[in-house]
Motif scaffolding. Structure first.
Motif, PDB file in Angstrom:
ATOM      1  N   GLN A   1       0.854  -1.188   0.000  1.00 20.53           N
ATOM      2  CA  GLN A   1       0.000   0.000   0.000  1.00 20.53           C
ATOM      3  C   GLN A   1       0.888   1.235   0.000  1.00 20.53           C
ATOM      4  OE1 GLN A   1      -3.516  -0.328   2.460  1.00 20.53           O
ATOM      5  NE2 GLN A   1      -3.132   1.696   3.285  1.00 20.53           N
ATOM      6  N   THR A   2       0.449   2.269  -0.700  1.00 20.52           N
ATOM      7  CA  THR A   2       1.219   3.509  -0.756  1.00 20.52           C
ATOM      8  C   THR A   2       0.266   4.701  -0.685  1.00 20.52           C
ATOM      9  OG1 THR A   2       2.983   4.678  -1.926  1.00 20.52           O
ATOM     10  CG2 THR A   2       1.218   3.737  -3.280  1.00 20.52           C
ATOM     11  N   GLN A   3       0.815   5.849  -0.439  1.00 15.83           N
ATOM     12  CA  GLN A   3       0.030   7.076  -0.381  1.00 15.83           C
ATOM     13  C   GLN A   3       0.116   7.803  -1.714  1.00 15.83           C
ATOM     14  OE1 GLN A   3      -1.904   7.761   2.323  1.00 15.83           O
ATOM     15  NE2 GLN A   3      -1.153   5.757   2.965  1.00 15.83           N
ATOM     16  N   ALA A   4      -1.004   8.323  -2.168  1.00 14.53           N
ATOM     17  CA  ALA A   4      -1.064   9.003  -3.463  1.00 14.53           C
ATOM     18  C   ALA A   4      -0.113  10.189  -3.517  1.00 14.53           C
ATOM     19  CB  ALA A   4      -2.494   9.446  -3.754  1.00 14.53           C
ATOM     20  N   LYS A   5      -0.093  10.968  -2.463  1.00 14.46           N
ATOM     21  CA  LYS A   5       0.738  12.176  -2.442  1.00 14.46           C
ATOM     22  C   LYS A   5       2.227  11.832  -2.520  1.00 14.46           C
ATOM     23  CE  LYS A   5      -0.413  16.445  -0.317  1.00 14.46           C
ATOM     24  NZ  LYS A   5      -0.847  17.151   0.875  1.00 14.46           N
ATOM     25  N   ALA A   6       2.637  10.789  -1.822  1.00 13.82           N
ATOM     26  CA  ALA A   6       4.047  10.414  -1.773  1.00 13.82           C
ATOM     27  C   ALA A   6       4.541   9.851  -3.107  1.00 13.82           C
ATOM     28  CB  ALA A   6       4.278   9.395  -0.666  1.00 13.82           C
ATOM     29  N   ASN A   7       3.667   9.225  -3.872  1.00 13.80           N
ATOM     30  CA  ASN A   7       4.072   8.591  -5.130  1.00 13.80           C
ATOM     31  C   ASN A   7       3.345   9.148  -6.346  1.00 13.80           C
ATOM     32  OD1 ASN A   7       6.007   6.415  -4.372  1.00 13.80           O
ATOM     33  ND2 ASN A   7       4.311   5.867  -3.031  1.00 13.80           N
ATOM     34  N   ALA A   8       2.871  10.381  -6.248  1.00 13.39           N
ATOM     35  CA  ALA A   8       2.079  10.979  -7.330  1.00 13.39           C
ATOM     36  C   ALA A   8       2.845  11.012  -8.647  1.00 13.39           C
ATOM     37  CB  ALA A   8       1.626  12.384  -6.939  1.00 13.39           C
ATOM     38  N   GLU A   9       4.089  11.394  -8.624  1.00 15.25           N
ATOM     39  CA  GLU A   9       4.872  11.502  -9.852  1.00 15.25           C
ATOM     40  C   GLU A   9       5.016  10.138 -10.542  1.00 15.25           C
ATOM     41  OE1 GLU A   9       9.410  12.715 -10.847  1.00 15.25           O
ATOM     42  OE2 GLU A   9       8.308  14.114  -9.558  1.00 15.25           O
ATOM     43  N   ARG A  10       5.309   9.122  -9.753  1.00 15.12           N
ATOM     44  CA  ARG A  10       5.461   7.760 -10.299  1.00 15.12           C
ATOM     45  C   ARG A  10       4.139   7.255 -10.887  1.00 15.12           C
ATOM     46  NH1 ARG A  10       6.614   2.307  -6.810  1.00 15.12           N
ATOM     47  NH2 ARG A  10       6.701   0.883  -8.587  1.00 15.12           N
ATOM     48  N   ILE A  11       3.036   7.477 -10.178  1.00 15.25           N
ATOM     49  CA  ILE A  11       1.724   7.002 -10.633  1.00 15.25           C
ATOM     50  C   ILE A  11       1.290   7.764 -11.884  1.00 15.25           C
ATOM     51  CG2 ILE A  11      -0.713   6.771 -10.003  1.00 15.25           C
ATOM     52  CD1 ILE A  11       0.278   6.354  -7.073  1.00 15.25           C
ATOM     53  N   VAL A  12       1.523   9.068 -11.928  1.00 17.58           N
ATOM     54  CA  VAL A  12       1.179   9.859 -13.113  1.00 17.58           C
ATOM     55  C   VAL A  12       1.996   9.384 -14.317  1.00 17.58           C
ATOM     56  CG1 VAL A  12       1.306  12.160 -14.154  1.00 17.58           C
ATOM     57  CG2 VAL A  12       0.350  11.877 -11.865  1.00 17.58           C
ATOM     58  N   ALA A  13       3.270   9.086 -14.115  1.00 21.58           N
ATOM     59  CA  ALA A  13       4.102   8.572 -15.209  1.00 21.58           C
ATOM     60  C   ALA A  13       3.561   7.229 -15.715  1.00 21.58           C
ATOM     61  CB  ALA A  13       5.553   8.423 -14.746  1.00 21.58           C
ATOM     62  N   ALA A  14       3.135   6.373 -14.791  1.00 29.29           N
ATOM     63  CA  ALA A  14       2.553   5.084 -15.188  1.00 29.29           C
ATOM     64  C   ALA A  14       1.252   5.284 -15.961  1.00 29.29           C
ATOM     65  CB  ALA A  14       2.314   4.219 -13.952  1.00 29.29           C
ATOM     66  N   ILE A  15       0.430   6.228 -15.514  1.00 23.22           N
ATOM     67  CA  ILE A  15      -0.830   6.512 -16.206  1.00 23.22           C
ATOM     68  C   ILE A  15      -0.551   7.042 -17.607  1.00 23.22           C
ATOM     69  CG2 ILE A  15      -2.884   7.980 -16.206  1.00 23.22           C
ATOM     70  CD1 ILE A  15      -2.867   7.762 -13.121  1.00 23.22           C
ATOM     71  N   SER A  16       0.447   7.897 -17.738  1.00 19.84           N
ATOM     72  CA  SER A  16       0.752   8.463 -19.056  1.00 19.84           C
ATOM     73  C   SER A  16       1.301   7.413 -20.026  1.00 19.84           C
ATOM     74  CB  SER A  16       1.717   9.635 -18.922  1.00 19.84           C
ATOM     75  OG  SER A  16       2.969   9.196 -18.465  1.00 19.84           O
ATOM     76  N   ASN A  17       1.800   6.305 -19.524  1.00 18.62           N
ATOM     77  CA  ASN A  17       2.293   5.204 -20.372  1.00 18.62           C
ATOM     78  C   ASN A  17       1.262   4.095 -20.559  1.00 18.62           C
ATOM     79  OD1 ASN A  17       4.869   6.272 -20.854  1.00 18.62           O
ATOM     80  ND2 ASN A  17       5.603   5.508 -18.886  1.00 18.62           N
ATOM     81  N   THR A  18       0.022   4.380 -20.232  1.00 13.45           N
ATOM     82  CA  THR A  18      -1.013   3.343 -20.241  1.00 13.45           C
ATOM     83  C   THR A  18      -1.196   2.703 -21.612  1.00 13.45           C
ATOM     84  OG1 THR A  18      -2.155   4.342 -18.368  1.00 13.45           O
ATOM     85  CG2 THR A  18      -3.444   2.885 -19.761  1.00 13.45           C
ATOM     86  N   ARG A  19      -1.197   3.471 -22.662  1.00 14.81           N
ATOM     87  CA  ARG A  19      -1.414   2.904 -24.006  1.00 14.81           C
ATOM     88  C   ARG A  19      -0.322   1.895 -24.351  1.00 14.81           C
ATOM     89  NH1 ARG A  19      -2.814   6.857 -28.622  1.00 14.81           N
ATOM     90  NH2 ARG A  19      -4.718   6.728 -27.448  1.00 14.81           N
TER      91      ARG A  19
END
Length: 170
Positions: free
Chosen positions: A61-79
């Motif tokens: 489990q992780t916190q959104a605020k602490a890993n926002a940059e990593r999660i946004v990068a993963a979302i941007s590579n979704t395709r």
């Protein structure tokens, strides 16, 4: 049966070949056998799922605020990741990361989720179509609608980000 066939059979000394009779009996037994589907291995067993997945599946489990940059990068590579899911047949490790606080306060993740909504749907469909990923996610009772992103890492490792808690709540 027409009369002419009865006369031929009555006057004939030839019975049907034994292999025809055996084939008919075996066919009837197979068709009438109710237990045949019971012999198949179901996908509900842990052994079957472990065989299909064949990888270590870890959860954290992780916190959104602490890993926002990593999660946004993963979302941007979704395709790209959705395409890779279709081509992936084995992995060393699958990390499932729950992000419970995703809706608690506004973060860049919210904007990325809105911007990449269609791509995330394609990713979910790709995961559903992959026995490897689907059973890894399903074995942890995760609903496909809760998957928000995926990240391919080094050493044949994948991280799947999930909205909510590990018990399925938000």
């Amino acid at each position: 049966m027409p009369v002419w066939q009865c006369k031929i059979l009555r006057h004939s000394n030839h019975a049907p070949p034994h292999w025809v009779m055996m084939f008919t009996i075996v066919t009837l037994l197979c068709v009438m056998s109710p237990g045949a589907p019971l012999l198949a291995q179901g996908l509900d067993s842990d052994e079957a799922i472990d065989t299909i997945v064949g990888s270590d599946v870890k959860t954290e489990q992780t916190q959104a605020k602490a890993n926002a940059e990593r999660i946004v990068a993963a979302i941007s590579n979704t395709r790209e990741n959705a395409e890779r899911v279709r081509k992936t047949f084995n992995l060393n490790e699958i990390d499932i990361v729950f992000v419970p606080d995703i809706d608690e306060e506004k973060t860049p993740i919210d904007d990325a989720l809105t911007d990449y909504e269609n791509e995330i749907s394609v990713l979910r469909e790709s995961i559903e179509g992959s026995a490897l990923f689907y059973h890894a996610v399903n074995s942890r009772s995760i609903m496909l609608r809760d998957i928000i992103a995926m990240e391919y890492g080094e050493d044949n490792k994948v991280t799947i980000f999930i909205k909510g808690y590990s018990d399925g709540s938000y």
